[in-house]
Design a protein around this motif. Structure first.
Motif, short mmCIF file in Angstrom:
data_model
loop_
_atom_site.label_atom_id
_atom_site.label_comp_id
_atom_site.label_asym_id
_atom_site.label_seq_id
_atom_site.Cartn_x
_atom_site.Cartn_y
_atom_site.Cartn_z
N LEU A 163 0.69 -1.07 0.01
CA LEU A 163 -0.35 -0.16 0.10
C LEU A 163 0.47 1.29 0.17
N GLY A 164 0.66 2.01 -0.98
CA GLY A 164 1.86 3.33 -0.56
C GLY A 164 0.90 4.42 -1.94
N MET A 165 1.43 5.47 -2.03
CA MET A 165 0.63 6.45 -2.99
C MET A 165 0.15 5.94 -3.92
N LYS A 166 0.33 4.89 -4.14
CA LYS A 166 0.15 4.77 -6.06
C LYS A 166 -1.92 4.20 -5.60
N ASN A 167 -2.01 4.05 -4.75
CA ASN A 167 -3.38 3.93 -4.45
C ASN A 167 -4.27 4.56 -3.54
N PHE A 168 -3.57 5.86 -3.97
CA PHE A 168 -4.68 6.62 -3.42
C PHE A 168 -4.79 8.14 -4.38
N LYS A 409 9.13 12.55 2.46
CA LYS A 409 7.36 13.44 2.19
C LYS A 409 7.68 14.43 3.28
N LEU A 410 7.81 14.83 4.28
CA LEU A 410 8.49 16.32 4.89
C LEU A 410 8.86 17.17 3.89
N PHE A 411 10.16 16.75 2.86
CA PHE A 411 10.36 17.57 1.79
C PHE A 411 8.96 18.30 1.26
N ALA A 412 9.11 16.98 0.52
CA ALA A 412 7.73 17.09 -0.83
C ALA A 412 6.91 18.09 -0.17
N LEU A 413 6.61 18.08 1.26
CA LEU A 413 5.37 18.70 1.92
C LEU A 413 5.84 20.71 1.50
N PHE A 414 7.83 20.45 2.21
CA PHE A 414 7.48 21.91 2.67
C PHE A 414 7.89 22.75 1.04
N ASP A 444 3.73 12.83 -8.55
CA ASP A 444 4.79 12.08 -9.44
C ASP A 444 6.00 12.12 -8.53
N ARG A 445 6.24 12.79 -8.53
CA ARG A 445 8.33 12.44 -7.08
C ARG A 445 7.89 11.73 -6.47
N LEU A 446 6.61 12.38 -5.46
CA LEU A 446 6.31 10.88 -4.34
C LEU A 446 6.29 10.37 -4.64
N LYS A 447 5.44 9.42 -5.77
CA LYS A 447 5.44 8.19 -6.09
C LYS A 447 6.85 7.47 -6.82
#
Length: 519
Positions: A163-168, A409-414, A444-447
């Motif tokens: 389960l990961g970002m691809k499922n959301f 994920k924290l870096f992507a959010l900021f 996309d970067r997170l995935k």
């Protein structure tokens, strides 16, 4: 006809009768819904408040009429089912040790985008409701006949491996929201228990603690989260012959295209199916047993799950993360005919109704037993064991997961929020399309990073033989040094004891000399 037992609580039966009379007076009780357990489920979800229950019941009848629920099994055909199950593996497979049907979803293998390529939200929602109705009218009655007791709930297993970002996605969120609304409002209190299996460290430490805050304690007690190495705990509730091989069981269902497509269960037994159809046409008189349930029994009933596990839950329907994509289960087996109480099946079901005396004794024994804790065998062994534990490869893997996933994920959010903050400070207006593009790029970067991390994680972590030998030798030297230190400590204790003896002897000798001088 089979004899099926139905044990009821006297207090609950009384309030169900009151609700039934209210609904009859308001002409809100069609014969097909005049069922004790169905009425009880709505009472439970509304906290046994009659006014709220009547309102919820009226809303349910209105929805069934508008949605065409009463005829959905006959009128709706879900031709894309094979394609749907490819992109969202799910299905019923077998029964647990108490005779409840088992529903399984492999959430980690779900692809919402591909799912919407072969169907629509509206059609999937109709399929979801159709499966619910099929479970109420076919699966639960068949399970009741097979178990010889009333079965009104289901056991659900959610496999979150992968389960990961691809499922959301927004599409997944809309689909799950629609399903959750149907489950909670129109099919309440149909989940007995849920196992969430193959839950990784990220799932257990990040996703579910957040989800748990949105759930009430009674709901949380229904879900048990199991990490990959704890799959064997499923065998406490489910026989291995009823579990697919990928969940630690022995069943493969090779002739049916796999376990999740087999629809294995008593509802496929021709004799049982014939009995279910016969009982729909010719109900038999019901023999029910009513007894009082003590508060202690209710407490035991609510918390029957294993104490060593982490529990979470959905709202009493069978939705995964409050959103499972196939129906929960209730019961549709009994009717009434004037003063004569008529039903097709009865049951003794631990989670929704009563417990057998043997079960209560076993549970009380388990709760009263105390845990024995062994004493430490010296500081040396404890320190030595701790050092081994710290360099254990499994702990290294967990540490790497935490150190990599969370900062990324924290870096992507900021990186998404900081430019917006600066633009707001400078009164810069950003077009909505630009914001959406940034969000898509961020996702996309997170995935991509999650995929790379998954690939890296699959590489086995092996310590080179030379380093492993060096570590072992170092540990042995440390062990030897600790032994020498313990010996030195013992010698020092003996020396100190002798010093104290000599000091005491000198003090005595000095006192005797003073006495002689005084004389």
């Amino acid at each position: 006809m089979p004899v099926i037992e139905d044990v009821r609580d006297a207090n609950e039966e009384k309030i169900v009768d009151e609700l039934r009379q209210l609904l009859l007076n308001k002409d809100l009780l069609p014969p097909r819904h005049d069922d004790y357990h169905m009425l009880l489920r709505f009472l439970k979800t509304m906290g046994f408040n009659l006014d709220k229950t009547v309102a919820a019941w009226e809303e349910m009848l209105k929805w069934r009429k508008e949605f065409g629920t009463d005829r959905i099994i006959q009128d709706f055909s879900f031709k894309e089912l094979d394609k749907v199950t490819r992109h969202y593996p799910q299905g019923y497979h077998g029964v647990d040790k108490d005779g409840r049907p088992i529903y399984i979803e492999r959430l980690g293998k779900a692809h919402p985008g591909k799912l919407m390529d072969v169907t629509t939200i509206e059609r999937y929602l109709k399929y979801h409701v159709q499966e619910f109705e099929r479970a109420l009218q076919e699966k639960l009655p068949a399970c009741s006949i097979a178990a010889k007791r009333r079965v009104t709930t289901t056991t659900t297993i959610l496999d979150v491996d992968g389960l990961g970002m691809k499922n959301f996605s927004p599409t997944a969120a809309n689909l799950l929201a629609s399903i959750a609304k149907v489950d909670c409002n129109y099919y309440p209190e149909t989940l007995h228990r849920m196992f969430i299996v193959n839950a990784g460290i990220g799932f257990r430490t990040l996703l579910w603690p957040a989800a748990q805050k949105c759930l009430d304690p009674m709901t949380i007690a229904k879900i048990q989260v199991l990490e990959p190495k704890s799959l064997s705990k499923l065998l406490d509730a489910i026989d291995s012959s009823q579990l697919p091989e990928f969940l630690g069981g022995v069943c493969k269902c090779p002739n049916e295209g796999g376990c999740l497509r087999s629809n294995k269960g008593p509802w496929n037994d021709p004799e049982i199916v014939e009995l279910v159809h016969h009982m729909e046409v010719n109900p038999v008189p019901q023999i029910t047993r009513t007894r009082m349930i003590s508060p202690e029994e209710r407490c035991i009933e609510s918390f029957k799950e294993e104490p060593d596990s982490v529990h979470y839950s959905s709202t009493g329907s069978r939705s995964s993360m409050s959103t499972s994509l196939v129906p929960p289960l209730s019961d549709k087996v009994s009717t009434s005919d004037g003063d004569k109480f008529i039903t097709t099946v009865e049951s003794l079901e631990p989670a929704q109704g009563e417990w057998s005396q043997a079960q209560l004794r076993n549970t009380n024994t388990e709760n009263s037993s105390s845990t024995n804790i062994s004493r430490r065998e010296g500081g040396r062994n404890l320190r030595f064991g701790t050092l081994r534990e710290k360099i254990n490869s499994e702990n290294i893997i967990h540490l790497v997961k935490i150190l990599l996933v969370f900062p990324l994920k924290l870096f992507a959010l900021f990186s998404f929020l900081l430019p917006r903050y600066r633009q707001r400070q400078n009164n810069v207006v950003v077009p909505e399309s630009s914001i959406n593009n940034q969000m898509i790029q961020c996702l996309d970067r997170l995935k991509k990073m999650e995929k790379e991390f998954t690939e890296i994680n699959r590489i086995p972590v092996n310590i080179p033989e030379a380093q492993d030998k060096l570590i072992t030798e170092s540990l042995e030297r440390i062990k030897s040094l600790e032994l020498d230190l313990d010996k030195t400590k013992s010698v020092l204790h003996l020396t100190l004891a002798k010093q104290l003896q000599i000091t005491e002897h000198l003090e005595t000798h000095y006192q005797e000399r003073r006495k002689r001088c005084c004389i």
